[in-house]
Design a protein around this motif. Structure first.
Motif, PDB file in Angstrom:
ATOM      1  N   VAL A 232      -1.579   9.779  -2.257  1.00  0.00           N
ATOM      2  CA  VAL A 232      -1.752   9.564  -2.960  1.00  0.00           C
ATOM      3  C   VAL A 232      -2.798  10.915  -4.457  1.00  0.00           C
ATOM      4  O   VAL A 232      -2.192  10.624  -5.348  1.00  0.00           O
ATOM      5  CB  VAL A 232      -3.021   8.771  -3.370  1.00  0.00           C
ATOM      6  CG1 VAL A 232      -2.102   7.368  -3.212  1.00  0.00           C
ATOM      7  CG2 VAL A 232      -4.230   9.294  -3.227  1.00  0.00           C
TER       8      VAL A 232
ATOM      9  N   THR B 288      -4.555   2.417  -0.865  1.00  0.00           N
ATOM     10  CA  THR B 288      -3.816   3.122   0.685  1.00  0.00           C
ATOM     11  C   THR B 288      -4.234   2.926   1.834  1.00  0.00           C
ATOM     12  O   THR B 288      -5.349   2.098   2.184  1.00  0.00           O
ATOM     13  CB  THR B 288      -4.614   4.499  -0.549  1.00  0.00           C
ATOM     14  OG1 THR B 288      -5.826   4.343   0.007  1.00  0.00           O
ATOM     15  CG2 THR B 288      -4.630   4.949  -1.493  1.00  0.00           C
TER      16      THR B 288
ATOM     17  N   TYR C 279       1.268  -1.069  -0.233  1.00  0.00           N
ATOM     18  CA  TYR C 279       0.031  -0.332   0.161  1.00  0.00           C
ATOM     19  C   TYR C 279       0.743   1.397   0.295  1.00  0.00           C
ATOM     20  O   TYR C 279       1.662   1.662   0.323  1.00  0.00           O
ATOM     21  CB  TYR C 279      -1.187  -0.001   1.062  1.00  0.00           C
ATOM     22  CG  TYR C 279      -2.056  -0.659   1.182  1.00  0.00           C
ATOM     23  CD1 TYR C 279      -2.890  -0.433   0.670  1.00  0.00           C
ATOM     24  CD2 TYR C 279      -1.346  -2.102   0.906  1.00  0.00           C
ATOM     25  CE1 TYR C 279      -4.161  -1.704   0.249  1.00  0.00           C
ATOM     26  CE2 TYR C 279      -2.584  -2.873   1.079  1.00  0.00           C
ATOM     27  CZ  TYR C 279      -4.117  -2.986   0.445  1.00  0.00           C
ATOM     28  OH  TYR C 279      -4.990  -4.407   0.107  1.00  0.00           O
TER      29      TYR C 279
ATOM     30  N   ARG D 155       0.599   5.892   0.231  1.00  0.00           N
ATOM     31  CA  ARG D 155       0.353   6.791   0.671  1.00  0.00           C
ATOM     32  C   ARG D 155      -0.273   8.520  -0.058  1.00  0.00           C
ATOM     33  O   ARG D 155       0.810   8.131  -0.911  1.00  0.00           O
ATOM     34  CB  ARG D 155       0.163   6.697   2.272  1.00  0.00           C
ATOM     35  CG  ARG D 155       2.192   7.716   2.675  1.00  0.00           C
ATOM     36  CD  ARG D 155       1.617   7.448   4.110  1.00  0.00           C
ATOM     37  NE  ARG D 155       2.585   8.193   4.675  1.00  0.00           N
ATOM     38  CZ  ARG D 155       2.817   8.939   5.583  1.00  0.00           C
ATOM     39  NH1 ARG D 155       1.750   8.696   7.070  1.00  0.00           N
ATOM     40  NH2 ARG D 155       3.713   9.826   5.875  1.00  0.00           N
TER      41      ARG D 155
END
Length: 160
Positions: free
Chosen positions: A98, A113, A94, A96
């Motif tokens: 974005v 995310t 994942y 972050r």
């Protein structure tokens, strides 16, 4: 160079498609290059180290085992990848930040995310043979990715 993975797949059936598990998050919607592999758990120390080194148009393929408790890529590390000429990052994990990553000139595909950052434990194995999504990735293989999916080839595919 413009390409689509459907056209490449039609012309190069030896290239194998990843199961449809990833989402395109980067500003560069289609990207390709030779790969460097990294296997790491819930620690992005080596992601940061690699993307802060010379990329030469490579793609970093990270196998985080699909963990969904932390993000292994954020905007600052992705920006380092842009500055160091990495073509993209493929993350079996994942990310972050974005909204910012979507504006950067780097390809990024990930499972999804997660806002929580990882701890720095300096754990990971660079150059490992890794497998996820029905494919086995080895350093020196080539990845071709766009909004249609991801293709893995043992050899470089030339196109115009």
């Amino acid at each position: 160079m413009a390409f689509t993975t459907p056209d490449l797949s039609d012309d190069h059936p030896e290239a194998k498609a990843l199961s449809p598990i990833l989402t395109n998050f980067g500003g560069r919607k289609s990207f390709f290059g030779p790969i460097e592999t990294l296997q790491c758990p819930d620690d992005n120390s080596f992601v940061k180290k690699l993307l802060n080194s010379k990329g030469d148009g490579k793609i970093l393929v990270v196998d985080a085992g699909g963990i969904n408790t932390v993000a292994l890529l954020g905007d600052m590390i992705a920006e380092a990848g842009v500055k160091n000429n990495w073509s993209g990052v493929i993350m079996n994990g994942y990310i972050r930040d974005v909204d910012i990553i979507s504006t950067l000139d780097i390809g990024v595909q990930a499972l999804g995310t997660m806002p929580v950052r990882s701890e720095k434990k300096n754990q990971g194995t660079v150059g490992a043979v890794i497998a996820f999504g029905g494919l086995t990735f080895e350093p020196g293989n080539f990845v071709y990715a766009d909004n249609n999916g991801l293709l893995l080839s043992k050899t470089e595919i030339t196109f115009s």
